[in-house]
Scaffold this motif. Structure first.
Motif, short mmCIF file in Angstrom:
data_model
loop_
_atom_site.label_atom_id
_atom_site.label_comp_id
_atom_site.label_asym_id
_atom_site.label_seq_id
_atom_site.Cartn_x
_atom_site.Cartn_y
_atom_site.Cartn_z
N VAL A 147 9.17 3.38 -18.27
CA VAL A 147 9.01 4.82 -18.02
C VAL A 147 9.13 5.11 -16.52
O VAL A 147 9.80 6.06 -16.11
CB VAL A 147 7.66 5.32 -18.56
N LEU A 148 8.46 4.28 -15.71
CA LEU A 148 8.55 4.45 -14.25
C LEU A 148 9.99 4.36 -13.77
O LEU A 148 10.38 5.03 -12.81
CB LEU A 148 7.70 3.38 -13.55
N LEU A 149 10.79 3.54 -14.43
CA LEU A 149 12.20 3.38 -14.08
C LEU A 149 13.04 4.53 -14.62
O LEU A 149 13.94 5.03 -13.93
CB LEU A 149 12.71 2.05 -14.62
N ALA A 150 12.75 4.96 -15.84
CA ALA A 150 13.59 5.95 -16.51
C ALA A 150 13.53 7.32 -15.84
O ALA A 150 14.53 8.05 -15.81
CB ALA A 150 13.18 6.07 -17.98
N VAL A 151 12.36 7.68 -15.30
CA VAL A 151 12.19 9.02 -14.73
C VAL A 151 13.17 9.27 -13.57
O VAL A 151 13.97 10.22 -13.62
CB VAL A 151 10.73 9.26 -14.29
N ARG A 169 0.82 -1.21 0.00
CA ARG A 169 0.00 0.00 0.00
C ARG A 169 0.86 1.26 0.00
O ARG A 169 0.43 2.32 -0.49
CB ARG A 169 -0.93 0.00 1.22
N MET A 170 2.06 1.16 0.56
CA MET A 170 2.94 2.33 0.65
C MET A 170 3.76 2.55 -0.61
O MET A 170 4.41 3.60 -0.75
CB MET A 170 3.89 2.16 1.85
N ALA A 171 3.78 1.60 -1.53
CA ALA A 171 4.68 1.65 -2.68
C ALA A 171 4.51 2.90 -3.52
O ALA A 171 5.47 3.63 -3.80
CB ALA A 171 4.50 0.40 -3.53
N VAL A 172 3.27 3.19 -3.93
CA VAL A 172 3.02 4.35 -4.80
C VAL A 172 3.33 5.67 -4.08
O VAL A 172 4.01 6.53 -4.64
CB VAL A 172 1.58 4.33 -5.34
N PRO A 173 2.85 5.87 -2.83
CA PRO A 173 3.20 7.12 -2.13
C PRO A 173 4.70 7.32 -1.94
O PRO A 173 5.21 8.44 -2.11
CB PRO A 173 2.49 6.98 -0.77
N ILE A 174 5.43 6.24 -1.62
CA ILE A 174 6.88 6.37 -1.41
C ILE A 174 7.57 6.73 -2.71
O ILE A 174 8.44 7.61 -2.75
CB ILE A 174 7.46 5.07 -0.82
N TYR A 175 7.17 6.08 -3.81
CA TYR A 175 7.76 6.37 -5.12
C TYR A 175 7.47 7.82 -5.52
O TYR A 175 8.37 8.55 -5.96
CB TYR A 175 7.21 5.40 -6.16
N ALA A 187 16.66 18.96 -8.32
CA ALA A 187 17.02 19.53 -9.61
C ALA A 187 16.74 21.02 -9.68
O ALA A 187 17.45 21.78 -10.36
CB ALA A 187 16.26 18.81 -10.73
N VAL A 188 15.72 21.48 -8.95
CA VAL A 188 15.32 22.89 -9.00
C VAL A 188 16.12 23.74 -8.02
O VAL A 188 16.66 24.79 -8.39
CB VAL A 188 13.81 23.04 -8.72
N PHE A 189 16.19 23.33 -6.76
CA PHE A 189 16.90 24.15 -5.77
C PHE A 189 17.70 23.29 -4.78
O PHE A 189 17.72 23.57 -3.58
CB PHE A 189 15.91 25.05 -5.00
N GLY A 209 9.52 10.16 -3.46
CA GLY A 209 10.93 10.14 -3.87
C GLY A 209 11.17 10.92 -5.14
O GLY A 209 12.14 11.70 -5.23
N VAL A 210 10.30 10.74 -6.15
CA VAL A 210 10.45 11.47 -7.41
C VAL A 210 10.25 12.97 -7.19
O VAL A 210 10.96 13.80 -7.77
CB VAL A 210 9.46 10.94 -8.47
N THR A 211 9.30 13.34 -6.33
CA THR A 211 9.07 14.75 -6.01
C THR A 211 10.31 15.37 -5.40
O THR A 211 10.70 16.50 -5.74
CB THR A 211 7.87 14.90 -5.05
N LEU A 212 10.96 14.65 -4.49
CA LEU A 212 12.18 15.15 -3.88
C LEU A 212 13.31 15.29 -4.91
O LEU A 212 14.09 16.25 -4.86
CB LEU A 212 12.63 14.23 -2.74
#
Length: 369
Positions: A147-151, A76-82, A93-95, A85-88
């Protein structure tokens, strides 16, 4: 009136039964080997052993927590954690904070390195995805997984952090491969990867290109860029059959080898314990990986099976790349030797992965297939 007190060990037993015995034993032996080697490698760095003991204590605490989390909760935590992580990674990359020419850290009161999250978040996400897709395994399924891996891999490589990007790529690839990627597709990916090498080369930073060129021919600049890898190879080879003896290595203690407590600690180990010591270390890693594969084989559903298999192969990737780069078999990419190298971040990641394996083993009869 007599009062019967429950023995302390009996009261503590429930807190330790979460640990898988064989897995915990192999990790303990590797950590012990690491501390022995670190004492020698860090003899000129006071406090390293004490700091590593604190890192180990924290890693075991993380391992214990992970071992107590049921696989259903992890799923259940997989999607939120991913997503987190991508958001971070995007925030980095931005700041993000720049250190030594690399933008890898995010300041949130303290500097954190979000790319480390993806070493576990990536296999979690892809294992969830293939479990969600069920029996629908076609080219579209694998394309979305790619795609999920490449991002995240692309975001990490841009920092630049080729070592972590390689580990995250490997973690995701193992899930995709174990999910049933056809050999024809694998061959096509290999050909496409080989064909894209000129493009990849043009995107590399100068220091990354130098690492590749140094790997191909370190003797081209023996007193410059090739110096450290040549000295590392000398250290590995000079250990001979049984090594020079603990604390008696010269290459590391005379500062010919760089990063002796982290990335190049295997040079110190090889010089002091020789081929016999190397074989013992390989056996320990083989036992660790073998136990992980047994847990994966006994896992009750696709999510736990893919996750356990990928985490186990991450251990293999860590060990293979580190030993290979120190021995001159692969380019230097900054990957620590698992459970041996000094450092808290990697050790916590490894502890988390080990705890997840223990959780899968412990809860295998409770997971709905």
């Amino acid at each position: 009136m007599s009062i019967h007190k429950t023995p302390l060990l009996t009261r503590l037993k429930p807190y330790f039964t979460v640990f898988d015995g064989p897995l915990a034993l192999f990790v303990f032996l590797l950590l012990s080997t690491g501390l022995i080697t670190l004492y020698s490698a860090g003899i000129d760095f006071p406090g390293r052993v004490e700091a590593q003991l604190r890192n180990i204590a924290l890693a075991f605490f993380i391992m214990w927590i992970a071992a107590n989390i049921p696989p259903q909760t992890l799923q259940r935590m997989a999607v939120p954690i991913y997503t987190f992580g991508v958001t971070l990674l995007i925030a980095v990359a931005v700041f993000g904070v720049v250190k030594k020419g690399a933008r890898r850290w995010l300041y949130v009161g303290v500097d954190i390195q979000p790319s480390e999250i993806m070493k576990i978040a990536m296999p979690l996400m892809l294992a969830w995805y293939f479990q969600y897709r069920g029996s629908v395994q076609n080219w579209k399924t694998f394309a979305v997984a790619a795609v999920l891996l490449a991002v995240p891999v692309g975001l990490i490589a841009k920092q630049p952090d080729l070592g972590t990007a390689t580990l995250v790529l490997a973690a995701g690839f193992y899930v995709i491969f174990l999910a049933g990627l056809a050999w024809k597709a694998l061959a096509a990916l290999f050909i496409a990867g080989a064909a894209s090498l000129p493009i990849i080369w043009s995107l590399l930073h100068d220091f990354q290109r130098n690492r590749v060129l140094t790997f191909i021919d370190p003797s081209h600049d023996p007193l410059g860029k090739g110096f450290h890898i040549i000295q590392s190879m000398i250290a590995v080879g000079s250990g001979g059959l049984s090594g020079k003896g603990w604390l008696k290595g010269t290459q590391a203690h005379l500062e010919f080898v760089p990063e002796t407590t982290t990335d190049f600690i295997f040079s110190v180990y090889s010089e002091e314990f020789g081929l016999v010591g190397n074989l013992i270390l390989v056996i320990l890693y083989s036992l660790l990986i073998g136990r992980g594969m047994i847990i994966a084989a006994n896992a009750p559903n696709a999510f736990t099976r893919l996750l356990a298999g990928a985490i186990t192969m991450i251990f293999f990737t860590y060990a293979f790349i580190n030993m290979g780069m120190v021995s001159g078999l692969v380019p230097v990419v900054g990957v620590p030797l698992p459970f041996i190298s000094y450092g808290g971040t990697a050790l916590i990641t490894l502890g988390l992965g080990t705890g997840i394996l223990m959780s899968i083993q412990r809860h295998r009869k409770l997971v709905q297939t």
